[in-house]
Design a protein around this motif. Structure first.
Motif, PDB file in Angstrom:
ATOM      1  N   SER A 179      -5.767  -0.135   2.811  1.00 34.20           N
ATOM      2  CA  SER A 179      -5.945   0.550   1.529  1.00 34.20           C
ATOM      3  C   SER A 179      -5.170   1.860   1.474  1.00 34.20           C
ATOM      4  O   SER A 179      -4.873   2.481   2.499  1.00 34.20           O
ATOM      5  CB  SER A 179      -7.427   0.825   1.267  1.00 34.20           C
ATOM      6  N   SER A 216      -9.225  -4.412   6.190  1.00 35.45           N
ATOM      7  CA  SER A 216      -8.878  -3.923   4.864  1.00 35.45           C
ATOM      8  C   SER A 216      -7.766  -2.893   4.991  1.00 35.45           C
ATOM      9  O   SER A 216      -7.862  -1.940   5.762  1.00 35.45           O
ATOM     10  CB  SER A 216     -10.105  -3.306   4.192  1.00 35.45           C
ATOM     11  N   GLU A 234      -4.247   2.781  -6.774  1.00 37.31           N
ATOM     12  CA  GLU A 234      -5.017   2.407  -5.592  1.00 37.31           C
ATOM     13  C   GLU A 234      -4.693   0.967  -5.205  1.00 37.31           C
ATOM     14  O   GLU A 234      -4.517   0.097  -6.058  1.00 37.31           O
ATOM     15  CB  GLU A 234      -6.514   2.545  -5.887  1.00 37.31           C
ATOM     16  N   ALA A 252       0.829  -1.209   0.000  1.00 35.89           N
ATOM     17  CA  ALA A 252       0.000   0.000   0.000  1.00 35.89           C
ATOM     18  C   ALA A 252       0.862   1.256   0.000  1.00 35.89           C
ATOM     19  O   ALA A 252       0.499   2.285  -0.592  1.00 35.89           O
ATOM     20  CB  ALA A 252      -0.934  -0.014   1.203  1.00 35.89           C
ATOM     21  N   ASN A 277      -6.018  -2.070  -2.341  1.00 38.69           N
ATOM     22  CA  ASN A 277      -7.014  -2.466  -1.341  1.00 38.69           C
ATOM     23  C   ASN A 277      -6.852  -3.952  -1.081  1.00 38.69           C
ATOM     24  O   ASN A 277      -7.098  -4.774  -1.960  1.00 38.69           O
ATOM     25  CB  ASN A 277      -8.431  -2.145  -1.828  1.00 38.69           C
TER      26      ASN A 277
END
Length: 366
Positions: free
Chosen positions: A292, A290, A299, A268, A301
């Motif tokens: 993210s 999660s 992005e 991430a 996730n």
């Protein structure tokens, strides 16, 4: 002064003491390395008045004496002499003569009497512990020290000893690391030791089972490891009352695999690293969390399995602060203790509260 020594020994010693060389000092002699030939050894000494390092090596001393040689040039020169027998001579009408193979060179020197002395207090307070334990203390706290000159007290670790229990604390205003260890001490001690000095000390350690003795003098710390001595000024001032920062009650308890969390945060962070705060969002639910991040780059996730005691919660952290902690511990599972999206978070290893890490969340728009 005249002596002969091994080039590899000389290079190693010069590199060690060079960590304490002053750069662009108002006093030029602090940019030098003092060399002293006496008995059967050569002693090298460097200081910037905050950190001092002294190293002794074996030498065939033909004439005793001392001088101060320009540090940065001596360092570069010594690196090139590792495979040579080296003869050092203080010339009466010039500098330091260096002979090696069939060659010789000369470097500028300063008068040795103008160089600061290394003063040791034999009656200083002290504590002892294994090199392994000391290294663990430094590695698990010093990374949380501040690098900001505006709050000098936070650029060091608090070492507080009461009844042979050491508590070491480091914080930078966004996170805090606290570790406890049993030590042998001649009295109770409280001192703030610069992170720079602590990191230089652990570079000297190479025998984990050996005992290291840390002496705390009036305003300095002194350590000797075999033939190397290190002295550093302590940081003066009142350290933060860290106990007032630590939460005592929590509404949410998370148990998670350390490696799974670390690898997820690192992925991430690739997306989040252009963000000033490296914001990673945690969406915590009953059996999964999660992880993210989102930026103009893209992005990420991901979901990882957790055990949750408490309620669902969304919270965000600087990914760097979490990953740095996860990299220095080896425990398989960790506990994350939370109250809300704006309160401090505490992370510990499962069934081990001798080391804890506090980190502040990053406020985000819901």
């Amino acid at each position: 002064m005249k002596l002969i020594c091994d080039g590899l020994d000389l290079s190693d010693a010069v590199l060690k003491v060079s960590k304490a060389l002053s750069v662009k000092s108002a006093n030029p002699i602090l940019e030098g390395i003092k060399i002293t030939a006496k008995g059967d050894s050569l002693t090298l000494l460097a200081t910037d008045m905050e950190l001092t390092i002294e190293k002794k090596i074996k030498a065939d001393v033909l004439m005793e004496g001392e001088t101060v040689v320009v540090g940065k040039y001596f360092v570069d020169f010594a690196k090139k002499l590792e495979k040579e027998q080296v003869e050092l001579s203080r010339l009466y009408d010039g500098g330091l003569q260096i002979k090696y193979s069939d060659s010789e060179s000369e470097l500028q020197v300063f008068p040795a009497e103008n160089f600061p002395k290394l003063e040791k207090d034999e009656d200083a307070s002290y504590f002892e512990l294994s090199q392994k334990d000391f290294k663990e203390i430094v590695e698990k706290t010093a990374f949380s020290c501040s690098t900001d000159d505006s709050r000098p007290i936070l650029k060091g670790c608090l070492f507080e000893i009461n009844d042979n229990q050491l508590i070491s604390v480091a914080l930078d205003g966004f996170r805090m690391a606290v570790i406890k260890k049993q030590v042998l001490s001649n009295q109770n001690i409280k001192a703030v030791i610069p992170a720079r000095a602590l990191n230089e000390i652990i570079r000297l350690l190479d025998k984990e089972d050996n005992i290291i003795k840390i002496c705390i003098q009036k305003n300095s710390i002194f350590v000797q490891v075999e033939n190397t001595c290190l002295m550093s000024r302590l940081i003066e001032g009142e350290f933060v009352k860290y106990n007032h920062i630590l939460p005592t009650n929590f509404e949410n308890y998370i148990t998670v695999n350390r490696q799974a969390l670390l690898t997820s945060i690192e992925r991430a962070s690739i997306v989040a690293r252009n963000d000033r705060y490296n914001v990673i969002k945690f969406d915590i639910k009953e059996e999964s969390m999660s992880i993210s991040a989102k930026s103009e780059i893209g992005e990420v996730n991901e979901n990882i399995t957790i055990m949750l005691e408490g309620k669902d919660l969304q919270i965000a952290f600087n990914g760097k602060y979490i990953s740095e902690y996860l990299k220095i511990i080896s425990d398989e599972f960790i506990n994350i203790k939370l109250n809300s999206a704006i309160d401090p978070c505490i992370i510990t290893a499962v069934n081990n509260d001798s080391y804890l890490y506090l980190v502040l969340p990053v406020r985000i728009n819901a």
